[in-house]
Design a protein around this motif. Structure first.
Motif, mmCIF file in Angstrom:
data_model
loop_
_atom_site.group_PDB
_atom_site.id
_atom_site.type_symbol
_atom_site.label_atom_id
_atom_site.label_comp_id
_atom_site.label_asym_id
_atom_site.label_seq_id
_atom_site.Cartn_x
_atom_site.Cartn_y
_atom_site.Cartn_z
ATOM 1 N N ILE A 7 50.990 -50.240 82.260
ATOM 2 C CA ILE A 7 52.109 -50.407 83.013
ATOM 3 C C ILE A 7 52.903 -51.774 82.819
ATOM 4 O O ILE A 7 54.060 -51.518 82.982
ATOM 5 N N PHE A 8 52.263 -52.829 82.986
ATOM 6 C CA PHE A 8 53.037 -53.951 83.001
ATOM 7 C C PHE A 8 53.450 -54.225 81.521
ATOM 8 O O PHE A 8 54.750 -54.727 81.247
ATOM 9 N N ILE A 11 56.712 -52.306 81.457
ATOM 10 C CA ILE A 11 57.798 -53.080 82.304
ATOM 11 C C ILE A 11 58.401 -54.093 81.524
ATOM 12 O O ILE A 11 59.741 -54.345 81.572
ATOM 13 N N ILE A 30 58.153 -60.480 88.289
ATOM 14 C CA ILE A 30 58.959 -59.121 89.015
ATOM 15 C C ILE A 30 58.393 -59.267 90.318
ATOM 16 O O ILE A 30 57.262 -59.842 90.759
ATOM 17 N N LEU A 31 59.201 -58.486 91.215
ATOM 18 C CA LEU A 31 58.756 -58.228 92.609
ATOM 19 C C LEU A 31 57.571 -57.012 92.502
ATOM 20 O O LEU A 31 57.677 -56.165 91.868
ATOM 21 N N ASP A 32 56.547 -57.265 93.397
ATOM 22 C CA ASP A 32 55.793 -56.240 93.443
ATOM 23 C C ASP A 32 56.011 -54.844 93.903
ATOM 24 O O ASP A 32 56.761 -54.955 95.220
ATOM 25 N N VAL A 33 55.921 -53.912 93.530
ATOM 26 C CA VAL A 33 56.331 -52.833 94.184
ATOM 27 C C VAL A 33 55.801 -52.239 95.474
ATOM 28 O O VAL A 33 56.520 -51.564 95.943
ATOM 29 N N LEU A 42 54.970 -61.061 91.048
ATOM 30 C CA LEU A 42 53.884 -61.072 90.093
ATOM 31 C C LEU A 42 54.504 -61.866 88.869
ATOM 32 O O LEU A 42 55.503 -61.449 88.341
ATOM 33 N N ASN A 88 43.678 -61.563 90.782
ATOM 34 C CA ASN A 88 42.258 -60.812 90.682
ATOM 35 C C ASN A 88 41.823 -60.445 89.481
ATOM 36 O O ASN A 88 42.489 -60.247 88.315
ATOM 37 N N GLY A 94 39.137 -56.633 92.982
ATOM 38 C CA GLY A 94 40.455 -55.823 93.605
ATOM 39 C C GLY A 94 41.564 -55.799 92.549
ATOM 40 O O GLY A 94 42.628 -55.426 92.713
ATOM 41 N N GLN A 95 40.985 -56.179 91.422
ATOM 42 C CA GLN A 95 42.160 -55.584 90.158
ATOM 43 C C GLN A 95 42.582 -54.140 89.895
ATOM 44 O O GLN A 95 41.497 -53.626 89.967
ATOM 45 N N THR A 96 43.619 -53.929 89.935
ATOM 46 C CA THR A 96 44.108 -52.650 89.899
ATOM 47 C C THR A 96 44.836 -52.369 88.439
ATOM 48 O O THR A 96 45.047 -51.321 87.913
ATOM 49 N N VAL A 97 45.361 -53.383 87.968
ATOM 50 C CA VAL A 97 46.333 -53.499 86.903
ATOM 51 C C VAL A 97 45.608 -54.246 85.923
ATOM 52 O O VAL A 97 45.671 -55.698 86.065
ATOM 53 N N HIS A 101 47.870 -60.922 85.819
ATOM 54 C CA HIS A 101 49.033 -61.412 86.459
ATOM 55 C C HIS A 101 48.608 -62.093 87.569
ATOM 56 O O HIS A 101 47.387 -62.258 88.038
ATOM 57 N N HIS A 103 49.504 -63.274 91.495
ATOM 58 C CA HIS A 103 50.495 -62.753 92.596
ATOM 59 C C HIS A 103 50.998 -64.075 93.377
ATOM 60 O O HIS A 103 50.353 -65.154 93.398
HETATM 61 P P1 5GP Z 1 45.972 -56.321 91.298
HETATM 62 O O1 5GP Z 1 45.457 -55.539 92.561
HETATM 63 O O2 5GP Z 1 45.550 -55.625 89.927
HETATM 64 O O3 5GP Z 1 45.665 -57.917 91.289
HETATM 65 O O4 5GP Z 1 47.599 -56.270 91.312
HETATM 66 C C1 5GP Z 1 48.455 -55.249 90.841
HETATM 67 C C2 5GP Z 1 49.808 -55.359 91.779
HETATM 68 O O5 5GP Z 1 50.607 -54.647 90.813
HETATM 69 C C3 5GP Z 1 49.668 -54.480 92.902
HETATM 70 O O6 5GP Z 1 50.171 -55.315 93.894
HETATM 71 C C4 5GP Z 1 50.689 -53.446 92.716
HETATM 72 O O7 5GP Z 1 51.332 -53.217 94.038
HETATM 73 C C5 5GP Z 1 51.598 -53.998 91.719
HETATM 74 N N1 5GP Z 1 52.128 -52.783 90.866
HETATM 75 C C6 5GP Z 1 51.474 -51.716 90.346
HETATM 76 N N2 5GP Z 1 52.352 -50.950 89.546
HETATM 77 C C7 5GP Z 1 53.731 -51.636 89.638
HETATM 78 C C8 5GP Z 1 54.477 -51.299 88.952
HETATM 79 O O8 5GP Z 1 54.812 -50.196 88.330
HETATM 80 N N3 5GP Z 1 55.730 -51.985 89.352
HETATM 81 C C9 5GP Z 1 55.662 -53.314 90.228
HETATM 82 N N4 5GP Z 1 56.581 -53.920 90.349
HETATM 83 N N5 5GP Z 1 54.596 -53.678 90.754
HETATM 84 C C10 5GP Z 1 53.377 -52.659 90.324
#
Ligand code: 5GP
Ligand code: ZN
Length: 145
Positions: A7-8, A11, A30-33, A42, A88, A94-97, A101, A103
């Motif tokens: 997804i990044f 973007i 970018i601003l976190d969604v 981020l 993360n 806690g990494q989801t993407v 990146h 924060h």
């Molecule tokens: P992580 O949990 O991997 O450290 O952080 C991923 C961050 O990416 C989360 O805080 C989440 O809100 C943000 N995020 C996920 N998808 C998108 C997106 O499509 N656009 C933006 N701007 N932020 C996103």
């Protein structure tokens, strides 16, 4: 060096919109969604690296340099009272993407969610501390990874 499913990366290629606050040849910010606070942003390297283990060392250094500059800039503009840098790696942390990146999280006195990033403490015996210290001890020239 792009991951088609990331997804990044989408973007960065402008295939998905974002609120971009900074861009240069190497980074997009970018601003976190789903922001933890007003201004939560981020830092994304434009090249795809999954995490801290994969990213090139010099690029990681430049990301930290950019984080320093943006922390100063954002604190001035937002008049926030504190600031967290968070990064993360892997789902357990806690990494989801899975595109490296950092924060940038402005913190405000009296914020509703003022306990974000507070963790419970674990206790270790002096022997356990000694053992982990011996296992981790390294020098500038050690092979770290
Ligand atoms: P992580 O949990 O991997 O450290 O952080 C991923 C961050 O990416 C989360 O805080 C989440 O809100 C943000 N995020 C996920 N998808 C998108 C997106 O499509 N656009 C933006 N701007 N932020 C996103
Ligand atoms: Zn990516």
């Amino acid at each position: 060096m792009r991951d088609e499913t990331c997804i990044f990366c989408k973007i960065i290629a402008d295939e998905i919109p974002s609120y971009t606050i900074y861009e240069d040849e190497e980074f997009r910010v970018i601003l976190d969604v789903n922001p933890a606070s007003k201004g939560h942003a981020l830092i994304l390297p434009k090249e795809h690296y999954a995490n801290i283990y994969e990213i090139e060392e010099e690029l990681a250094g430049r990301a930290m340099r950019l984080a320093k500059k943006l922390a100063v800039h954002m604190t001035k503009v937002l008049a926030c009272d504190g600031f967290n840098l968070l990064q993360n790696n892997h789902q357990t942390a806690g990494q989801t993407v899975f595109h490296f990146h950092m924060h940038l999280i402005p913190r405000y006195k009296n914020a509703k969610n003022s306990d974000i990033l507070i963790w419970n403490h674990e206790n270790f015996t002096p022997e356990e501390m000694e053992e982990v210290k011996n296992a981790l001890k390294c020098s500038r020239d050690s092979e770290q990874g």
